[in-house]
Scaffold this motif. Structure first.
Motif, PDB file in Angstrom:
ATOM      1  N   LEU A  78      -1.143  -1.951 -19.893  1.00  0.00           N
ATOM      2  CA  LEU A  78      -1.589  -3.346 -19.869  1.00  0.00           C
ATOM      3  C   LEU A  78      -0.665  -4.209 -19.000  1.00  0.00           C
ATOM      4  N   THR A  79       0.623  -3.935 -19.067  1.00  0.00           N
ATOM      5  CA  THR A  79       1.575  -4.668 -18.223  1.00  0.00           C
ATOM      6  C   THR A  79       1.319  -4.354 -16.745  1.00  0.00           C
ATOM      7  N   GLY A  80       1.047  -3.092 -16.450  1.00  0.00           N
ATOM      8  CA  GLY A  80       0.723  -2.725 -15.062  1.00  0.00           C
ATOM      9  C   GLY A  80      -0.533  -3.420 -14.564  1.00  0.00           C
ATOM     10  N   LEU A  81      -1.542  -3.510 -15.436  1.00  0.00           N
ATOM     11  CA  LEU A  81      -2.765  -4.229 -15.051  1.00  0.00           C
ATOM     12  C   LEU A  81      -2.490  -5.718 -14.834  1.00  0.00           C
ATOM     13  N   ALA A  82      -1.640  -6.305 -15.680  1.00  0.00           N
ATOM     14  CA  ALA A  82      -1.289  -7.716 -15.523  1.00  0.00           C
ATOM     15  C   ALA A  82      -0.555  -7.944 -14.196  1.00  0.00           C
ATOM     16  N   VAL A  83       0.377  -7.060 -13.875  1.00  0.00           N
ATOM     17  CA  VAL A  83       1.118  -7.185 -12.615  1.00  0.00           C
ATOM     18  C   VAL A  83       0.178  -7.005 -11.424  1.00  0.00           C
ATOM     19  N   GLY A  84      -0.701  -6.004 -11.502  1.00  0.00           N
ATOM     20  CA  GLY A  84      -1.663  -5.781 -10.413  1.00  0.00           C
ATOM     21  C   GLY A  84      -2.558  -6.977 -10.188  1.00  0.00           C
ATOM     22  N   CYS A  85      -3.073  -7.557 -11.265  1.00  0.00           N
ATOM     23  CA  CYS A  85      -3.921  -8.744 -11.125  1.00  0.00           C
ATOM     24  C   CYS A  85      -3.120  -9.932 -10.603  1.00  0.00           C
ATOM     25  N   GLY A  86      -1.851 -10.028 -11.006  1.00  0.00           N
ATOM     26  CA  GLY A  86      -0.996 -11.098 -10.491  1.00  0.00           C
ATOM     27  C   GLY A  86      -0.772 -10.980  -8.993  1.00  0.00           C
ATOM     28  N   VAL A  87      -0.574  -9.759  -8.522  1.00  0.00           N
ATOM     29  CA  VAL A  87      -0.402  -9.527  -7.082  1.00  0.00           C
ATOM     30  C   VAL A  87      -1.687  -9.891  -6.332  1.00  0.00           C
ATOM     31  N   LEU A  88      -2.832  -9.499  -6.877  1.00  0.00           N
ATOM     32  CA  LEU A  88      -4.107  -9.852  -6.238  1.00  0.00           C
ATOM     33  C   LEU A  88      -4.322 -11.365  -6.226  1.00  0.00           C
ATOM     34  N   ALA A  89      -3.910 -12.052  -7.293  1.00  0.00           N
ATOM     35  CA  ALA A  89      -4.015 -13.511  -7.332  1.00  0.00           C
ATOM     36  C   ALA A  89      -3.130 -14.139  -6.255  1.00  0.00           C
ATOM     37  N   LEU A  90      -1.935 -13.606  -6.079  1.00  0.00           N
ATOM     38  CA  LEU A  90      -1.028 -14.117  -5.050  1.00  0.00           C
ATOM     39  C   LEU A  90      -1.615 -13.908  -3.649  1.00  0.00           C
ATOM     40  N   ILE A  91      -2.164 -12.738  -3.419  1.00  0.00           N
ATOM     41  CA  ILE A  91      -2.786 -12.459  -2.118  1.00  0.00           C
ATOM     42  C   ILE A  91      -3.958 -13.406  -1.873  1.00  0.00           C
ATOM     43  N   ALA A  92      -4.786 -13.629  -2.895  1.00  0.00           N
ATOM     44  CA  ALA A  92      -5.927 -14.540  -2.754  1.00  0.00           C
ATOM     45  C   ALA A  92      -5.453 -15.962  -2.455  1.00  0.00           C
ATOM     46  N   ALA A  93      -4.395 -16.400  -3.134  1.00  0.00           N
ATOM     47  CA  ALA A  93      -3.869 -17.751  -2.903  1.00  0.00           C
ATOM     48  C   ALA A  93      -3.315 -17.889  -1.485  1.00  0.00           C
ATOM     49  N   LEU A  94      -2.578 -16.890  -1.030  1.00  0.00           N
ATOM     50  CA  LEU A  94      -2.034 -16.939   0.328  1.00  0.00           C
ATOM     51  C   LEU A  94      -3.144 -16.927   1.373  1.00  0.00           C
ATOM     52  N   ASP A  95      -4.159 -16.107   1.167  1.00  0.00           N
ATOM     53  CA  ASP A  95      -5.271 -16.070   2.108  1.00  0.00           C
ATOM     54  C   ASP A  95      -6.001 -17.406   2.124  1.00  0.00           C
ATOM     55  N   GLY A  96      -6.182 -18.013   0.957  1.00  0.00           N
ATOM     56  CA  GLY A  96      -6.820 -19.331   0.904  1.00  0.00           C
ATOM     57  C   GLY A  96      -6.022 -20.372   1.673  1.00  0.00           C
ATOM     58  N   ALA A  97      -4.696 -20.322   1.559  1.00  0.00           N
ATOM     59  CA  ALA A  97      -3.854 -21.272   2.292  1.00  0.00           C
ATOM     60  C   ALA A  97      -3.972 -21.053   3.799  1.00  0.00           C
TER      61      ALA A  97
END
Length: 113
Positions: A78-97
């Protein structure tokens, strides 16, 4: 009295140059010269998936925090899934910027505003 600095209006950057940083190297691929990124689609995908990835990060993190030693899935998964989703959220935010910056450059708006 306003404390905003006045920035001069910049002329629009042509779409073909809006994503270029620094010196442009000769083309080596087979893509067309006029190939462009679908900025509006990328912005739409960011608007959809950024909140989804943030919610998944929080959900998996809370689930991991509430899981016990013998639970399935394990706290580590579950922690690995949380970290993976966090990384994807960061990538999405950077791409949006990046997309918003390129769209502003194409419209000729001053940077940062």
């Amino acid at each position: 009295m306003s404390h905003h600095r006045h920035r001069p209006h910049r002329p629009p950057v042509p779409r073909s140059r809006s994503g270029v940083v620094g010196r442009r190297h000769p083309r080596t691929g087979t893509e067309p010269i006029t190939a462009q990124s679908a900025l509006r689609l990328r912005l739409l995908l960011t608007a959809v998936f950024l909140p989804l990835f943030v919610a998944a990060t929080v959900g998996f993190a809370v689930w991991a925090g509430n899981s016990g030693p013998g639970d399935s899935p394990s706290r580590g998964v579950l922690t690995g899934l949380a970290v993976g989703c966090g990384v994807l959220a960061l990538i999405a935010a950077l791409d949006g910027a990046v997309v918003l910056r390129r769209m502003r450059r194409e419209r000729g708006a001053p940077p940062g505003g």
